[in-house]
Write a protein that holds these residues in place. Sequence first.
Motif, short mmCIF file in Angstrom:
data_model
loop_
_atom_site.label_atom_id
_atom_site.label_comp_id
_atom_site.label_asym_id
_atom_site.label_seq_id
_atom_site.Cartn_x
_atom_site.Cartn_y
_atom_site.Cartn_z
N PHE A 59 0.85 -1.20 -0.08
CA PHE A 59 -0.03 0.03 -0.02
C PHE A 59 0.84 1.19 -0.06
O PHE A 59 2.24 1.09 0.14
N LYS A 60 0.22 2.48 -0.30
CA LYS A 60 1.23 3.61 -0.14
C LYS A 60 0.38 4.77 0.82
O LYS A 60 -0.82 4.70 0.78
N VAL A 61 1.35 5.26 1.46
CA VAL A 61 0.63 6.45 2.41
C VAL A 61 1.41 7.56 2.05
O VAL A 61 2.48 7.79 1.67
N LEU A 62 0.76 8.94 2.45
CA LEU A 62 1.12 10.22 2.03
C LEU A 62 1.40 10.62 3.57
O LEU A 62 0.78 10.58 4.70
N VAL A 63 2.62 11.28 3.76
CA VAL A 63 3.27 11.73 5.10
C VAL A 63 3.54 13.05 4.90
O VAL A 63 4.19 13.62 4.34
N MET B 74 13.06 10.76 19.57
CA MET B 74 12.05 9.66 19.61
C MET B 74 12.04 8.97 18.45
O MET B 74 11.73 7.67 18.11
N TYR B 75 12.20 9.53 17.22
CA TYR B 75 12.08 8.94 16.04
C TYR B 75 13.36 8.06 15.67
O TYR B 75 13.54 7.37 14.74
N ARG B 76 14.24 7.74 16.65
CA ARG B 76 15.19 6.77 16.53
C ARG B 76 15.06 5.70 17.57
O ARG B 76 15.73 4.73 17.61
N ASP B 77 14.02 5.76 18.54
CA ASP B 77 13.78 4.97 19.71
C ASP B 77 12.66 3.75 18.83
O ASP B 77 11.70 3.92 18.19
N LEU C 19 1.94 14.20 10.34
CA LEU C 19 3.20 14.13 11.28
C LEU C 19 3.74 15.48 11.87
O LEU C 19 4.57 16.15 11.29
N ASN C 20 3.09 15.53 13.17
CA ASN C 20 3.27 17.13 13.76
C ASN C 20 3.00 18.08 12.72
O ASN C 20 3.58 19.31 12.88
N ALA D 27 12.78 11.63 11.43
CA ALA D 27 11.60 10.91 11.19
C ALA D 27 11.43 10.40 9.81
O ALA D 27 11.01 9.24 9.48
N ARG D 28 11.82 11.25 8.79
CA ARG D 28 11.90 10.71 7.43
C ARG D 28 12.76 9.47 7.13
O ARG D 28 12.54 8.67 6.70
#
Length: 252
Positions: free
Chosen positions: A23-27, A227-230, A79-80, A42-43
């Motif tokens: 599937f494909k998501v838009l972030v 947090m986006y490395r956790d 995302l934020n 995060a990217r």
Amino acid sequence: MVRVFAALFCICLPATTWAEDQFKVLVIATPSKYHYEYIPVARESLERLARLHAFGITWTSDPGVFDSDLHQYAAVVFLNTPAEQLSEAQRAHFEDYMRTGGNAMVVHRAAIIPPKAWPWYEKLVGRSFINHPMIQTAVVTVADKAFPATFGVPDRWIWSDEFYVTANPYDVRINPVLRVDEASYDPTRIWPGQVRKRMGEDHPEAWFRDYEKGRVFVTLLGHTPDMYRDERYLQHLLGGIYWTATGLGRQH
């Protein structure tokens, strides 16, 4: 010679022959005053998860993407991103997307929208922002062990974040996935100019719900870049993306 031609044929095949995206998501990750340093971290992390789990990501910081057709995406991830930055036309396109079976995931700052700025979106989130205490370490507890966004975290999880205080002015029913134990930190330790408020035992930090004709997953966790490395937090996000995009994985 036959083996040589066979090898050349395999080399020339497109990559999608070997790994088709499920599937494909838009972030959409649009910077704001207090949320911008997280974006490159995060990217990198989310694109790594996409490669590992065979789904596609379109990453953007431009709200103009909402002027195009959103129906190619299984889910839209805020995302934020301050949703109030969308124009009236872009909001209408997103509302149409949800009303025709689209799905949405809302992360941390994206759950905050000024009162009455976009009531439809406020109802999509399911809760309205009151304040955010200073970053503190607290105990986050699992409210729904059957939901994919909890599979990678412990039942009692030591986590440090801005644990948003929220209200429910539209009387929206949500299905809590994570809660925070207010006895494990001080909810009244807030920034100047805010009003102190406790929520008590029922203090959700992540939840899911149906809205219009689609699925919505919300997590209020995710303030700082590290947090986006956790890996536990990333597993939390991955579970949310997986369920939001597919509707699968929840144990009944």
